[in-house]
Design a protein around this motif. Sequence first.
Motif, PDB file in Angstrom:
ATOM      1  N   TRP A   1     -13.107  -5.590  49.215  1.00  0.00           N
ATOM      2  CA  TRP A   1     -12.379  -5.955  50.440  1.00  0.00           C
ATOM      3  C   TRP A   1     -13.255  -6.488  51.576  1.00  0.00           C
ATOM      4  CZ3 TRP A   1     -13.823  -3.123  54.609  1.00  0.00           C
ATOM      5  CH2 TRP A   1     -14.272  -1.807  54.408  1.00  0.00           C
TER       6      TRP A   1
ATOM      7  N   SER B   1      -7.294  -8.737  43.557  1.00  0.00           N
ATOM      8  CA  SER B   1      -8.074  -9.399  44.595  1.00  0.00           C
ATOM      9  C   SER B   1      -9.432  -8.741  44.785  1.00  0.00           C
ATOM     10  CB  SER B   1      -7.282  -9.376  45.912  1.00  0.00           C
ATOM     11  OG  SER B   1      -8.068  -9.816  46.985  1.00  0.00           O
TER      12      SER B   1
ATOM     13  N   THR C   1      -3.432  -6.374  45.078  1.00  0.00           N
ATOM     14  CA  THR C   1      -4.559  -5.828  45.836  1.00  0.00           C
ATOM     15  C   THR C   1      -5.725  -5.517  44.907  1.00  0.00           C
ATOM     16  OG1 THR C   1      -3.125  -4.894  47.544  1.00  0.00           O
ATOM     17  CG2 THR C   1      -5.309  -3.913  47.304  1.00  0.00           C
TER      18      THR C   1
ATOM     19  N   GLU D   1      -5.212  -8.357  51.971  1.00  0.00           N
ATOM     20  CA  GLU D   1      -4.283  -7.683  51.059  1.00  0.00           C
ATOM     21  C   GLU D   1      -3.190  -6.875  51.753  1.00  0.00           C
ATOM     22  OE1 GLU D   1      -8.344  -8.023  49.081  1.00  0.00           O
ATOM     23  OE2 GLU D   1      -7.646  -7.065  50.929  1.00  0.00           O
TER      24      GLU D   1
ATOM     25  N   PHE E   1       0.162  -7.375  50.261  1.00  0.00           N
ATOM     26  CA  PHE E   1       0.155  -7.556  48.808  1.00  0.00           C
ATOM     27  C   PHE E   1       0.768  -6.349  48.093  1.00  0.00           C
ATOM     28  CE2 PHE E   1      -3.761 -10.580  48.284  1.00  0.00           C
ATOM     29  CZ  PHE E   1      -3.121 -11.519  49.066  1.00  0.00           C
TER      30      PHE E   1
END
Length: 437
Positions: A208, A409, A406, A398, A401
């Motif tokens: 992230w 990603s 998520t 995200e 999402f």
Amino acid sequence: MSISLLRARSARLTGLTAGAAAVALLATACGGTGAGSGSASAFSFLTINENTTVKTALTTLSTGACATADQALPLKVDTVPQASLDQKLQLLAGQNALPVQFAAGNAPATTEQLVKAGKVADLEARLRQLGVLDQLQPSAVSTIKALYGGKLAVLPYEYNIEGIFYNKKLFTANGLSVPTTWDQLVAAAGKLQSAGVQPFAASGQQGWPLTRLISGYLYRSLGPSAMQDVADGKAKLTDSQYVSAAQQVADLGAKGWFGKGVGSIDYDTAMNEFLTGKAAMLYMGSWALSNIADPEQDRIGADNVGFMPFPAVTGGKGAIDQYPSNVGLPMTLGTQLSDSKVGAWVSCIAKNYGATALKDQGSISGFKVNSTVPDKNAVTTQVRQTIAASKQSVLWFEALFSTKATTVSQTNAASLVTGAMSAQRFMQTVQDALDGR
């Protein structure tokens, strides 16, 4: 686990959406008409074991500024493991036995189901009636409404903004000023790399911190509705402008600006690289202030840490003062908020929580600080002033999402910056997950 890592995890969990099965169960459980009946016998509060900040501050208030409210309605705190929270909420909702105040689930979708079922108070209306709506920071209100379909569904006991922390000493030594545009940021990173300084620290293992760079670029180039448009089906991540944003971040990695082995770097290691002077910049949320204030972790010294917003994109529709933000693990109130004793508690919290949490725990909330609390360092003051001045916030990559998207990603983010996956393929893979493929 460190408090900072818990906050980081909380910040990430806020962006997840609940699985279809959990939401369906909650919708079924919430067939009743309220969160309990009659007057409350206690100011009951359900939170998670992992988050001690809120319950500690409320306990302090119960014997201090809110002692009168506590005498009329005693504070009663119960906790559950975070992994069990959604199941506990479903059970209590089905029994019409939700507490006065409770951690609102690990995902906005869970809270939205409670709102639709009439289990959550109309916070905006009630806070206005109590005369304390103005005790919430406008930027925190903006963030909450962005997460919950335009509703003030939770209270901002935690409030984090995100941006780029930078090493002032390294910037000065290399003749750099704070970049205000993406092109300036890229130029600064190139100059640092040429001088033998790693430009960025980032956790590819978590993923992230890298995908937030993509959304940062999107918000600056396309404007604050960039990710909402994807959620609403007005745009796709495979559209050219979205792929271009991913390519911009991939280019940083292709130049080696995240250092070696970024895919195996965890959160604590990335934080350590920045705080020991091995990297000049770190994209992170304001929860990192606790790490920066700890001299055992921060070897470069808090006075040498600055904070800058994600830079503008030339010709873009976004504004540099639109900060990505979150409210940590959200807390909300049941329908007992109409009870005058509950109202007295909430009024007291709104007026006093911000100062108590900041003074005792160094925690920044979305409540105003109504007394003088000395900051631990200049960068904390800067972040607090930024929050107070901010009028609009944006979310993160995200935030809207599904759980599947998520995961896809974040697990593929490192491949994007190492060149193992093209920008087009990365965005296609995430879009496929959003489409349920």
